[in-house]
Enzyme design. Sequence first.
Site, mmCIF file in Angstrom:
data_model
loop_
_atom_site.group_PDB
_atom_site.id
_atom_site.type_symbol
_atom_site.label_atom_id
_atom_site.label_comp_id
_atom_site.label_asym_id
_atom_site.label_seq_id
_atom_site.Cartn_x
_atom_site.Cartn_y
_atom_site.Cartn_z
ATOM 1 N N ASP A 271 1.624 -3.799 2.741
ATOM 2 C CA ASP A 271 1.595 -2.355 3.340
ATOM 3 C C ASP A 271 2.017 -2.546 4.850
ATOM 4 O O ASP A 271 1.617 -3.197 5.487
ATOM 5 C CB ASP A 271 0.000 -2.065 3.330
ATOM 6 C CG ASP A 271 -0.343 -1.751 1.717
ATOM 7 O OD1 ASP A 271 0.545 -1.699 0.866
ATOM 8 O OD2 ASP A 271 -1.403 -1.598 1.674
ATOM 9 N N ASP B 11 -1.459 6.244 -7.502
ATOM 10 C CA ASP B 11 -2.549 6.120 -6.996
ATOM 11 C C ASP B 11 -3.678 7.027 -7.562
ATOM 12 O O ASP B 11 -3.812 8.142 -7.626
ATOM 13 C CB ASP B 11 -2.588 6.663 -5.281
ATOM 14 C CG ASP B 11 -1.648 5.607 -4.635
ATOM 15 O OD1 ASP B 11 -1.281 4.563 -4.823
ATOM 16 O OD2 ASP B 11 -1.148 6.100 -3.449
#
Length: 257
Positions: A11, A130
């Site tokens: 990330d 997500d």
Amino acid sequence: MVALRLIPCLDVANGRVVKGVNFVNLRDSGDPVELACRYSEAGADELVFLDIRASVENRKTLVDLVSRTAKSVKIPFTVGGGINSIVTINDLLRAGADKVSLNSSAVKNPKIISQSSKKFGTQCIVIAIDARKKHNVSNEWEVYVKGGRENTGLDVVNWAKKVEELGAGEILLTSMDGDGTQNGYDLLLTKTVAKAVNIPVIASGGAGSLEDIFDVFTEGEASAALLASLLHDKKLTIEEIKSFLINKKLIIRPNEK
């Protein structure tokens, strides 16, 4: 049978690798290209870079990061975050990415899935989902976008089926409830989506032990396991994970000596 894959996830925010819990409280975990090289040399099957600030701040994923990574690693890698046009996808693939991951933009404009898969091939298009449990419902999940900040109200399983129909080659499925917790993958979520589609599902969110990774392949029926804080915190190495899974008789690509 196709080998199961281990995929470190990096990330990225402001040019650095970060990791948090449930998408917040981010901490610095290092330089993206350095970490990519380390994981590539350690035996990772693929890599994923997600620019987690890009969608929120409407900035495009840095082509420079992709270019530097492509020159440094030999394994396939996916890049995502703020990708909202065919032009950007083209730029990233030309810079050296093997695949692109679409999330918020695919929900906003589903046609980008079919357009990009036709232009670049389904193998290049990963749809990131997500997922968060619906309030007080154990076996239903809703799709979130904008880095997990916005609930779309879309049902995760229905959306997974839709993206497959539109031409997605793979689904990157993140349990927001498990993200960064190291409490184990959401096996029910992973298995439910994996059974609903015929494309590979990459499980993400919650890996904390060797058993968690074994379980997501056997019980969750994932095609690949995404790994982040578990590796960044040096709790386990890719070599240790692969040795464990091979000893458990799973089909894993062994590390090259």
